[in-house]
Design an enzyme around this catalytic site. Structure first.
Site, PDB file in Angstrom:
ATOM      1  NE  ARG A  74      27.479  41.868  48.447  1.00  0.00           N
ATOM      2  CZ  ARG A  74      27.019  41.033  47.635  1.00  0.00           C
ATOM      3  NH1 ARG A  74      25.801  40.364  47.699  1.00  0.00           N
ATOM      4  NH2 ARG A  74      27.510  41.013  46.650  1.00  0.00           N
ATOM      5  CE1 TYR A 216      35.052  40.714  56.253  1.00  0.00           C
ATOM      6  CE2 TYR A 216      33.757  41.238  54.206  1.00  0.00           C
ATOM      7  CZ  TYR A 216      34.932  40.994  54.754  1.00  0.00           C
ATOM      8  OH  TYR A 216      36.245  41.243  54.259  1.00  0.00           O
ATOM      9  CE  LYS A 225      27.283  46.773  48.324  1.00  0.00           C
ATOM     10  NZ  LYS A 225      27.548  47.345  46.932  1.00  0.00           N
ATOM     11  CG  HIS A 245      26.283  47.697  42.864  1.00  0.00           C
ATOM     12  ND1 HIS A 245      26.553  46.569  42.325  1.00  0.00           N
ATOM     13  CD2 HIS A 245      27.182  48.102  43.716  1.00  0.00           C
ATOM     14  CE1 HIS A 245      27.579  46.212  43.142  1.00  0.00           C
ATOM     15  NE2 HIS A 245      27.800  47.215  44.017  1.00  0.00           N
ATOM     16  CB  SER A 267      30.423  42.473  44.262  1.00  0.00           C
ATOM     17  OG  SER A 267      28.814  42.861  44.476  1.00  0.00           O
ATOM     18  CB  CYS A 269      33.024  43.598  38.547  1.00  0.00           C
ATOM     19  SG  CYS A 269      32.570  41.761  38.411  1.00  0.00           S
ATOM     20  CG  ASP A 292      29.702  49.694  46.424  1.00  0.00           C
ATOM     21  OD1 ASP A 292      29.891  48.903  45.404  1.00  0.00           O
ATOM     22  OD2 ASP A 292      28.715  49.455  47.184  1.00  0.00           O
ATOM     23  NE  ARG A 404      34.865  43.621  49.869  1.00  0.00           N
ATOM     24  CZ  ARG A 404      34.203  44.272  48.444  1.00  0.00           C
ATOM     25  NH1 ARG A 404      34.067  45.445  48.360  1.00  0.00           N
ATOM     26  NH2 ARG A 404      33.465  43.312  47.682  1.00  0.00           N
TER      27      ARG A 404
HETATM   28  P1  GTP Z   1      32.694  46.000  45.358  1.00  0.00           P
HETATM   29  O1  GTP Z   1      33.273  46.996  46.147  1.00  0.00           O
HETATM   30  O2  GTP Z   1      32.338  44.536  45.522  1.00  0.00           O
HETATM   31  O3  GTP Z   1      31.216  46.623  44.609  1.00  0.00           O
HETATM   32  O4  GTP Z   1      33.521  45.874  43.982  1.00  0.00           O
HETATM   33  P2  GTP Z   1      34.081  47.016  42.722  1.00  0.00           P
HETATM   34  O5  GTP Z   1      33.462  47.149  41.530  1.00  0.00           O
HETATM   35  O6  GTP Z   1      34.526  48.335  43.313  1.00  0.00           O
HETATM   36  O7  GTP Z   1      35.291  46.229  42.564  1.00  0.00           O
HETATM   37  P3  GTP Z   1      37.033  46.652  42.380  1.00  0.00           P
HETATM   38  O8  GTP Z   1      37.175  47.793  41.722  1.00  0.00           O
HETATM   39  O9  GTP Z   1      37.725  46.772  43.730  1.00  0.00           O
HETATM   40  O10 GTP Z   1      37.463  45.475  41.473  1.00  0.00           O
HETATM   41  C1  GTP Z   1      37.909  44.038  42.028  1.00  0.00           C
HETATM   42  C2  GTP Z   1      39.009  43.189  41.293  1.00  0.00           C
HETATM   43  O11 GTP Z   1      38.707  43.680  39.809  1.00  0.00           O
HETATM   44  C3  GTP Z   1      40.247  43.517  41.427  1.00  0.00           C
HETATM   45  O12 GTP Z   1      40.913  42.422  41.943  1.00  0.00           O
HETATM   46  C4  GTP Z   1      40.923  44.270  40.372  1.00  0.00           C
HETATM   47  O13 GTP Z   1      42.028  44.226  40.266  1.00  0.00           O
HETATM   48  C5  GTP Z   1      39.935  43.784  39.348  1.00  0.00           C
HETATM   49  N1  GTP Z   1      39.927  44.745  38.275  1.00  0.00           N
HETATM   50  C6  GTP Z   1      39.480  45.997  38.291  1.00  0.00           C
HETATM   51  N2  GTP Z   1      39.573  46.947  37.093  1.00  0.00           N
HETATM   52  C7  GTP Z   1      40.087  46.037  36.246  1.00  0.00           C
HETATM   53  C8  GTP Z   1      40.452  46.104  34.955  1.00  0.00           C
HETATM   54  O14 GTP Z   1      40.217  47.029  34.044  1.00  0.00           O
HETATM   55  N3  GTP Z   1      40.937  44.888  34.259  1.00  0.00           N
HETATM   56  C9  GTP Z   1      41.226  43.718  34.845  1.00  0.00           C
HETATM   57  N4  GTP Z   1      41.760  42.960  34.157  1.00  0.00           N
HETATM   58  N5  GTP Z   1      40.951  43.482  36.046  1.00  0.00           N
HETATM   59  C10 GTP Z   1      40.340  44.417  36.823  1.00  0.00           C
HETATM   60  C1  SPV Z   2      29.785  44.393  47.028  1.00  0.00           C
HETATM   61  O1  SPV Z   2      29.749  43.285  47.383  1.00  0.00           O
HETATM   62  O2  SPV Z   2      29.104  44.841  46.131  1.00  0.00           O
HETATM   63  C2  SPV Z   2      30.452  45.499  48.071  1.00  0.00           C
HETATM   64  C3  SPV Z   2      30.777  44.973  49.356  1.00  0.00           C
HETATM   65  O3  SPV Z   2      30.410  46.666  47.699  1.00  0.00           O
HETATM   66  S1  SPV Z   2      29.652  44.737  50.618  1.00  0.00           S
HETATM   67  O4  SPV Z   2      29.460  45.839  51.384  1.00  0.00           O
HETATM   68  O5  SPV Z   2      30.231  43.745  51.657  1.00  0.00           O
HETATM   69  O6  SPV Z   2      28.251  44.241  50.078  1.00  0.00           O
HETATM   70 MN    MN Z   3      29.370  46.847  45.537  1.00  0.00          MN
END
Ligand code: GTP
Ligand code: SPV
Ligand code: MN
Length: 650
Positions: A74, A216, A225, A245, A267, A269, A292, A404
């Site tokens: 983004r 992207y 979003k 979110h 994001s 996290c 999400d 992704r």
């Molecule tokens: P968006 O799609 O961008 O909104 O992100 P999201 O919040 O869905 O993130 P996602 O669950 O894909 O997590 C991304 C990163 O966080 C990855 O590299 C994971 O390995 C790491 N992660 C997720 N949960 C944990 C956790 O409980 N502990 C740690 N240390 N890392 C974590």
């Molecule tokens: C985020 O960045 O929080 C995402 C990925 O979920 S995107 O759809 O590219 O914004």
């Molecule tokens: Mn997101």
């Protein structure tokens, strides 16, 4: 002139006619949303080199795309909220005057689809026919966007039939901004290369989305979003509901009691991870509704009911392994599009943290050969013979950090099928939410879990959230902590302070405020002085969810502190604390304490953010808006109380 398809909905017709004239495409195609059409488009992209067909035995129906290096995430500083008044976009958003922005963009869109096909994608955000569901049409010149939208939203004829009845829709216009001259060969990832030629633009008052120059993710898949958060947050404010979110999950106790929990983390996290987590606690079952975005609407009983408006997962690949998130990995086993991951010699995919040995060689996200690291098979380097230390020092990654997978929700082995369809006890209400969790990536200060003392205090906690910036956004500040209220910083469709007020209004206008969800704040990311995580995370997060359920049921008492209600250590179950990455009781004690010194610094940052919200009209504005103090007094009051309480502790 090209042949323009005919629509029953007059507004649709006028809108499509208008954009065909402006963009001047070679052809116009209305997306029906069939499997056959989807496969045909994927096949065409294989021919043009925009897709690589993966090994169909290992990954049936799966493809790989590699984006241009300028187009990997983004772009927040090219994302605009164009409300009539600057102050209504607010201090966290980039604002432009709507008519000036439209004028500027029309120049960009003029002739931008020459040499390309214009696709018209009718889509629904939410189960078709559900009362919370909203409808949109995305016009795009990117086949990649079409096939991703097919996965991420409900597309096609079923939606168009709905639109035929004359119902409202959000018009979304998108172009990669790369017209083709006669005979000019297309590139693998067309886009506007310069960042200043990219525009992600929301008109919340007209309910329109205009996106130019990027292909992207959230920049281009406009249902996500742009619509489901930025436009929908405004719709929600105007109509008494919320667009957040947030992931949505169902957690079932060994006694078969069901809890529905939503969680807002910034994001990259951990939303996808928590949404599909395999609980380490015996007897507990977790099911996914969304990973999400959640739309929450008050029911007649005063509870908040949630739906996931999406249809798939656009998940972060790196770090996803059978150890960390098996259900996400399993969701990618078929009919999935991978973007910017490594291609292996056997036509499969690989990324850092996949928990799988890297192949001897592969093709990295930029299309270059990469090589297995010599002393650690979980890394790949740009040259043969490199050690892990050398690769780490160089900063090289073979799969982009924001690479992704786009996977259909139905692929998820633990999908809560009813909840996903918006059903609860057979009725299309969405699921009643028992707890809302906020969180962020914080190496220090913020405890593992903290319970809000009240709804207002929960809103305060959300408003005060901070997190490290991740690769989900193009930024030179990755790793630095910034304020990210409610994990919505990049997604507010209006003034952040008004958004806080809207959260407070949800209680004030509730028919039964006692039935609102309890609010929590979590942090899986505390680190020790050796830079190691002090909490194992992932499946162990079920221990925290169980504590939350115990609190909801009034089964356990908590320690009332200045910052909120913290668990008594013995109430965090350590059952089945065996295997890799176990809970260290010493660390657990540490991350459940109130770090008074850290919190004193924390509230200064929160205060500074509130002051900024009160002073500026919009993010890049020079105008100081001292008259427009909009941060709710109730939140200022809680901040002052916290400050005083912390002052009493030495
Ligand atoms: P968006 O799609 O961008 O909104 O992100 P999201 O919040 O869905 O993130 P996602 O669950 O894909 O997590 C991304 C990163 O966080 C990855 O590299 C994971 O390995 C790491 N992660 C997720 N949960 C944990 C956790 O409980 N502990 C740690 N240390 N890392 C974590
Ligand atoms: C985020 O960045 O929080 C995402 C990925 O979920 S995107 O759809 O590219 O914004
Ligand atoms: Mn997101």
């Amino acid at each position: 002139m090209v042949k323009i398809p005919q629509f029953k909905n007059v507004k649709v017709q006028e809108w499509v006619d208008k954009w065909v004239k402006i963009c001047n495409p070679d052809a116009v195609v209305v997306i029906k949303g069939t499997k056959q059409e989807h496969n045909l488009l994927c096949g065409q992209m294989v021919k043009t080199g925009q897709f690589i067909k993966l090994n169909q035995k290992l990954r049936p129906g799966c493809y790989l795309a590699r984006s241009h290096a300028s187009d990997v995430a983004r772009v927040e500083n090219r994302t605009f909220i164009c409300s009539e008044k600057e102050i209504d976009a607010g201090p966290t958003n980039y604002w432009r005057e709507p008519s000036a922005m439209k004028k500027e963009l029309l120049k960009k869109f003029k002739g931008c689809m020459k040499g390309r096909t214009m696709y018209v994608i009718p889509f629904a955000m939410g189960p078709i026919g559900n009362h919370i569901t909203q409808y949109g049409i995305e016009i795009t010149d990117s086949a990649y966007v079409v096939v991703n939208m097919n996965i991420m939203t409900r597309t096609g004829t079923a939606v168009m039939k709905h639109l035929d009845t004359g119902i409202d829709f959000v018009p979304c216009i998108h172009s990669v901004g790369a017209p083709l001259k006669k005979g000019q060969k297309d590139v693998a990832w067309p886009c506007a290369k310069s960042i200043n030629d990219k525009y992600i633009v929301q008109f919340p008052e007209d309910r329109e989305i205009w996106s130019f120059g990027s292909g992207y993710g959230g920049n281009a898949l406009l249902g996500k979003k742009c619509f489901a958060l930025r436009i929908a947050s405004k719709l929600g404010r105007d109509n008494g509901w919320m667009a957040e979110h947030m992931l949505v999950l169902t957690f079932t106790s060994p006694a078969k009691k069901q809890y529905h929990i939503t969680a807002a983390f910034p994001s990259a996290c951990g939303k996808t991870n928590l949404a599909m987590m395999l609980p380490k606690l015996p007897g507990w079952k977790l099911q996914t509704i969304g990973d999400d975005i959640a739309w929450l609407k008050p029911g007649e009983d005063g509870r908040l009911y949630a739906i996931n408006p999406e249809n798939g997962f656009f998940g972060v690949a790196p770090g996803t392994s059978m150890g960390t998130n098996p259900n996400a990995l399993l969701a990618c086993r078929k009919n999935t599009i991978f973007t910017n991951v490594v291609l292996t010699p056997d036509g499969d995919v690989w990324w850092e943290g996949m928990g799988k040995d890297a192949p001897e060689t592969g093709i990295d996200w930029q299309g270059n050969v990469c090589y297995c690291c010599v002393d650690n098979k979980h890394y790949m380097g740009p040259k043969p013979g490199m050690t892990k230390a050398e690769i780490k020092k160089s900063g090289y990654v073979a799969a982009h950090k924001n690479s992704r997978f786009t996977a259909p929700a139905v692929n998820c082995p633990v999908l809560d099928k009813d909840g996903f369809e918006g059903l609860y006890k057979g009725k299309p209400t969405g699921v009643p939410v028992d707890a809302i969790i906020f969180g962020g990536r914080r190496p220090s200060t913020i405890p593992l879990v903290n319970e809000a003392k009240s709804w207002t205090h929960g809103v305060f906690m959300g408003s005060a959230a901070g997190s490290e910036i991740t690769a989900a956004v193009i930024s030179d500040k990755i790793g630095q902590v910034r304020r990210d209220p409610m994990a919505m910083l990049p997604f507010f469709g209006y003034n952040v302070a008004d958004y806080f007020q809207h959260w407070l209004e949800m209680e004030r206008t509730s028919v039964n405020p006692k039935k609102l969800p309890k609010i929590y704040f979590v942090n899986w990311f505390r680190k020790n002085e050796k830079d190691e995580f002090m909490w194992p995370g992932f499946g162990d997060n079920s221990r925290v969810l169980k504590w939350i359920c115990d609190r909801i049921d009034g089964k356990v008492k908590a320690n009332a502190t200045a910052i909120g209600n913290l668990p008594k250590i013995a109430d965090i179950s350590l059952e089945n604390n065996t295997g890799k990455g176990i809970v260290n009781p010493k660390f657990l004690k540490e991350i459940l304490k109130v770090d008074v010194k850290g919190w004193k610094k924390e509230i200064d940052t929160v205060e500074a953010s509130y002051d900024e919200y009160d002073m500026k009209a919009s993010k890049d504005s020079k105008i100081v808006n001292a008259d427009a103090k909009r941060v709710p007094a109730a939140l200022r009051k809680l901040l002052a109380e916290l400050k005083a309480d912390l002052g009493k502790v030495k």
